[in-house]
Design a protein around this motif. Structure first.
Motif, PDB file in Angstrom:
ATOM      1  N   LEU A  31       8.298  -0.648   7.667  1.00  0.00           N
ATOM      2  CA  LEU A  31       7.427   0.102   6.750  1.00  0.00           C
ATOM      3  C   LEU A  31       7.867  -0.098   5.294  1.00  0.00           C
ATOM      4  CD1 LEU A  31       5.064   2.047   6.397  1.00  0.00           C
ATOM      5  CD2 LEU A  31       6.622   3.947   6.859  1.00  0.00           C
ATOM      6  N   PHE A  55       1.182   0.866  13.834  1.00  0.00           N
ATOM      7  CA  PHE A  55       1.794   0.851  12.500  1.00  0.00           C
ATOM      8  C   PHE A  55       0.795   1.391  11.489  1.00  0.00           C
ATOM      9  CE2 PHE A  55       2.855  -1.174   8.454  1.00  0.00           C
ATOM     10  CZ  PHE A  55       4.241  -1.147   8.424  1.00  0.00           C
ATOM     11  N   VAL A  56       1.255   2.301  10.623  1.00  0.00           N
ATOM     12  CA  VAL A  56       0.380   2.806   9.550  1.00  0.00           C
ATOM     13  C   VAL A  56       1.144   2.760   8.231  1.00  0.00           C
ATOM     14  CG1 VAL A  56      -1.118   4.667   8.733  1.00  0.00           C
ATOM     15  CG2 VAL A  56      -0.748   4.387  11.186  1.00  0.00           C
ATOM     16  N   ALA A  57       0.685   1.908   7.308  1.00  0.00           N
ATOM     17  CA  ALA A  57       1.281   1.848   5.969  1.00  0.00           C
ATOM     18  C   ALA A  57       0.607   2.895   5.077  1.00  0.00           C
ATOM     19  CB  ALA A  57       1.091   0.450   5.389  1.00  0.00           C
ATOM     20  N   SER A  58       1.115   3.048   3.855  1.00  0.00           N
ATOM     21  CA  SER A  58       0.574   4.101   2.982  1.00  0.00           C
ATOM     22  C   SER A  58      -0.915   3.887   2.706  1.00  0.00           C
ATOM     23  CB  SER A  58       1.364   4.177   1.680  1.00  0.00           C
ATOM     24  OG  SER A  58       1.264   2.976   0.958  1.00  0.00           O
ATOM     25  N   ALA A  59      -1.367   2.622   2.688  1.00  0.00           N
ATOM     26  CA  ALA A  59      -2.801   2.351   2.479  1.00  0.00           C
ATOM     27  C   ALA A  59      -3.631   3.041   3.572  1.00  0.00           C
ATOM     28  CB  ALA A  59      -3.056   0.846   2.503  1.00  0.00           C
ATOM     29  N   ASP A  89      -2.920  -1.459   7.626  1.00  0.00           N
ATOM     30  CA  ASP A  89      -2.127  -1.754   6.425  1.00  0.00           C
ATOM     31  C   ASP A  89      -3.056  -2.151   5.277  1.00  0.00           C
ATOM     32  OD1 ASP A  89      -2.872  -4.398   6.872  1.00  0.00           O
ATOM     33  OD2 ASP A  89      -0.986  -4.928   7.862  1.00  0.00           O
ATOM     34  N   GLY A  90      -2.478  -2.703   4.233  1.00  0.00           N
ATOM     35  CA  GLY A  90      -3.270  -3.067   3.063  1.00  0.00           C
ATOM     36  C   GLY A  90      -4.353  -4.101   3.345  1.00  0.00           C
ATOM     37  N   LEU A 105      -2.416 -10.454   1.792  1.00  0.00           N
ATOM     38  CA  LEU A 105      -2.240  -9.256   2.617  1.00  0.00           C
ATOM     39  C   LEU A 105      -2.308  -9.601   4.106  1.00  0.00           C
ATOM     40  CD1 LEU A 105      -4.454  -6.826   0.497  1.00  0.00           C
ATOM     41  CD2 LEU A 105      -1.968  -6.694   0.741  1.00  0.00           C
ATOM     42  N   TRP A 161      -2.609   5.756   5.337  1.00  0.00           N
ATOM     43  CA  TRP A 161      -2.500   7.218   5.184  1.00  0.00           C
ATOM     44  C   TRP A 161      -3.452   7.729   4.120  1.00  0.00           C
ATOM     45  CZ3 TRP A 161      -1.322   9.546   9.124  1.00  0.00           C
ATOM     46  CH2 TRP A 161      -0.304   9.110   9.974  1.00  0.00           C
ATOM     47  N   TRP A 162      -3.649   6.939   3.053  1.00  0.00           N
ATOM     48  CA  TRP A 162      -4.555   7.412   2.001  1.00  0.00           C
ATOM     49  C   TRP A 162      -5.991   7.429   2.474  1.00  0.00           C
ATOM     50  CZ3 TRP A 162      -3.198  10.715  -1.125  1.00  0.00           C
ATOM     51  CH2 TRP A 162      -1.894  10.734  -1.618  1.00  0.00           C
ATOM     52  N   ILE A 211       5.562   6.249  13.789  1.00  0.00           N
ATOM     53  CA  ILE A 211       4.554   6.619  12.783  1.00  0.00           C
ATOM     54  C   ILE A 211       4.701   8.094  12.437  1.00  0.00           C
ATOM     55  CG2 ILE A 211       2.078   6.795  12.315  1.00  0.00           C
ATOM     56  CD1 ILE A 211       1.640   4.483  14.286  1.00  0.00           C
ATOM     57  N   TYR A 232      11.124   0.455  12.851  1.00  0.00           N
ATOM     58  CA  TYR A 232       9.843   0.821  12.231  1.00  0.00           C
ATOM     59  C   TYR A 232      10.055   1.172  10.753  1.00  0.00           C
ATOM     60  CZ  TYR A 232       5.307   2.998  11.475  1.00  0.00           C
ATOM     61  OH  TYR A 232       4.061   3.306  10.973  1.00  0.00           O
ATOM     62  N   THR A 234       3.440  -5.286  -0.172  1.00  0.00           N
ATOM     63  CA  THR A 234       2.072  -4.917  -0.577  1.00  0.00           C
ATOM     64  C   THR A 234       2.028  -4.658  -2.078  1.00  0.00           C
ATOM     65  OG1 THR A 234       1.619  -3.954   1.593  1.00  0.00           O
ATOM     66  CG2 THR A 234       0.178  -3.267  -0.205  1.00  0.00           C
ATOM     67  N   ARG A 269      -2.308  -2.572  13.811  1.00  0.00           N
ATOM     68  CA  ARG A 269      -1.785  -2.150  12.509  1.00  0.00           C
ATOM     69  C   ARG A 269      -2.888  -1.661  11.582  1.00  0.00           C
ATOM     70  NH1 ARG A 269       2.785  -4.510  10.444  1.00  0.00           N
ATOM     71  NH2 ARG A 269       1.667  -4.808   8.488  1.00  0.00           N
ATOM     72  N   GLU A 289      -0.347  -6.595  -4.626  1.00  0.00           N
ATOM     73  CA  GLU A 289      -1.447  -5.878  -5.283  1.00  0.00           C
ATOM     74  C   GLU A 289      -1.178  -5.598  -6.748  1.00  0.00           C
ATOM     75  OE1 GLU A 289      -2.284  -2.466  -2.813  1.00  0.00           O
ATOM     76  OE2 GLU A 289      -3.739  -3.648  -1.666  1.00  0.00           O
ATOM     77  N   ASP A 298       6.947  -3.621   4.272  1.00  0.00           N
ATOM     78  CA  ASP A 298       5.488  -3.714   4.154  1.00  0.00           C
ATOM     79  C   ASP A 298       5.029  -3.113   2.825  1.00  0.00           C
ATOM     80  OD1 ASP A 298       2.695  -2.397   4.462  1.00  0.00           O
ATOM     81  OD2 ASP A 298       2.731  -3.818   6.113  1.00  0.00           O
ATOM     82  N   GLU A 299       5.568  -1.941   2.497  1.00  0.00           N
ATOM     83  CA  GLU A 299       5.172  -1.278   1.240  1.00  0.00           C
ATOM     84  C   GLU A 299       5.610  -2.105   0.032  1.00  0.00           C
ATOM     85  OE1 GLU A 299       3.231   1.229   1.133  1.00  0.00           O
ATOM     86  OE2 GLU A 299       3.344   2.004   3.170  1.00  0.00           O
ATOM     87  N   LEU A 325       3.129   6.593  -3.365  1.00  0.00           N
ATOM     88  CA  LEU A 325       3.574   6.912  -2.006  1.00  0.00           C
ATOM     89  C   LEU A 325       4.329   5.740  -1.372  1.00  0.00           C
ATOM     90  CD1 LEU A 325       3.611   8.905   0.373  1.00  0.00           C
ATOM     91  CD2 LEU A 325       1.502   7.851   1.164  1.00  0.00           C
ATOM     92  N   LEU A 380       1.042  -9.662   6.031  1.00  0.00           N
ATOM     93  CA  LEU A 380       1.878  -8.463   6.199  1.00  0.00           C
ATOM     94  C   LEU A 380       2.418  -8.335   7.631  1.00  0.00           C
ATOM     95  CD1 LEU A 380      -0.160  -5.876   4.065  1.00  0.00           C
ATOM     96  CD2 LEU A 380       2.106  -6.803   3.538  1.00  0.00           C
ATOM     97  N   LEU A 436       8.013   5.980   0.121  1.00  0.00           N
ATOM     98  CA  LEU A 436       8.327   5.633   1.511  1.00  0.00           C
ATOM     99  C   LEU A 436       9.503   4.653   1.571  1.00  0.00           C
ATOM    100  CD1 LEU A 436       4.793   5.204   3.122  1.00  0.00           C
ATOM    101  CD2 LEU A 436       6.598   6.673   3.993  1.00  0.00           C
TER     102      LEU A 436
END
Lengths: 109, 137
Positions: free
Chosen positions: B39, A52-56, A21-22, B10, A58-59, A83, B35, B46, A19, B50, B42-43, B105, B13, B109
């Motif tokens: 996602l 798995f790729v969260a927005s963190a 993620d954040g 975190l 992708w940035w 993904i 998925y 997070t 993963r 945060e 998770d977002e 973002l 997660l 999402l």
């Protein structure tokens, strides 16, 4: 997060698994920065074992792409379908060229 | 209705994604939809960690999964400062790479991955984020 990098004549390949993620995206950011800060702007990210790729995450990749271009480019290899679907759904797929295998990606630089 | 409590870290997660992924599978979703649910959650979590709590702490994030006739309902409860995702503007996506800004973002999402996203906050119950994913017709 375990990150491997390999140096090729015209590019560097970076690989991790699991993963992004954040909790660990900054580790990937540091590994990519270690390359770009040395002027290595052609980067292949092997995502074959990334699940798995969260927005963190992708940035981190977007930031790296901004740093690499126009001198070089970050390209993505073998993205998991889930993904890829999420990336395309938000319209961010267009910021990266993608390949199905590392050999083709390395060969294109 | 299974509810699981997580602390604000975190590092949790992955376990959070495993929990909602299990119930998304129970609800009959395919891998791509599982998925999408993972996602979105998770977002959301997070953001709570945060921006809501703002630091790692023992405070709760309770997640309830309820299988519906036509999908899955995920409800996330927390006691962080109120943070309404509906007030965050959508990020500009179809812009040049240089103009792309790292803001909003995650919430974008969540909205894209789920069919319904609803936020409520009250002094006695804290924050409640309800997200529903329905089976494609």
């Amino acid at each position: 997060m375990e990150i491997q990098t390999s140096e090729f004549k015209r590019c560097n390949v970076i690989k991790t698994s699991g993963r992004i993620d954040g909790s660990n995206a900054q580790e990937l950011a540091q590994a990519l920065k270690a390359l770009t800060s040395k002027g290595k702007m052609n980067i292949v990210f092997d995502m074959s074992d990334v699940t798995f790729v969260a927005s963190a995450g992708w940035w981190v990749l977007i930031d790296t792409q901004k740093t690499c271009k126009p001198a070089g480019e970050l390209v993505l290899v073998k993205i998991d379908q889930g993904i890829k679907d999420s990336l395309n759904l938000v319209g961010m797929g267009s910021y990266f060229r993608t390949y199905e295998d590392v050999t083709s990606a390395v060969g294109d630089f | 209705m299974p509810t699981k409590r997580f602390t604000c870290s975190l590092k949790n997660l992955e376990e959070i994604c495993d929990f909602v992924g299990h119930w998304a599978a129970q609800a009959g979703f395919n891998e791509s939809d599982i998925y999408a649910v993972q996602l979105a959650v998770d977002e959301a979590t997070t953001n709570i960690m945060e921006h809501g709590y703002g630091r790692e702490c023992p405070s709760r994030i309770d997640i309830t999964c309820e299988t519906l006739e036509d999908g899955l309902k995920v409800v996330i409860y927390d006691d962080a400062d109120p943070f309404n995702p509906e007030t965050v503007p959508e990020p500009e996506i179809n812009v040049s790479l240089d103009d792309l800004k790292p803001r909003g973002l995650g919430i974008f999402l969540m909205r894209k991955m789920m069919d319904e996203v609803q936020y409520e906050s009250s002094p006695d119950k804290g924050n409640t984020l309800t997200m529903i994913k329905r089976h494609a017709r």
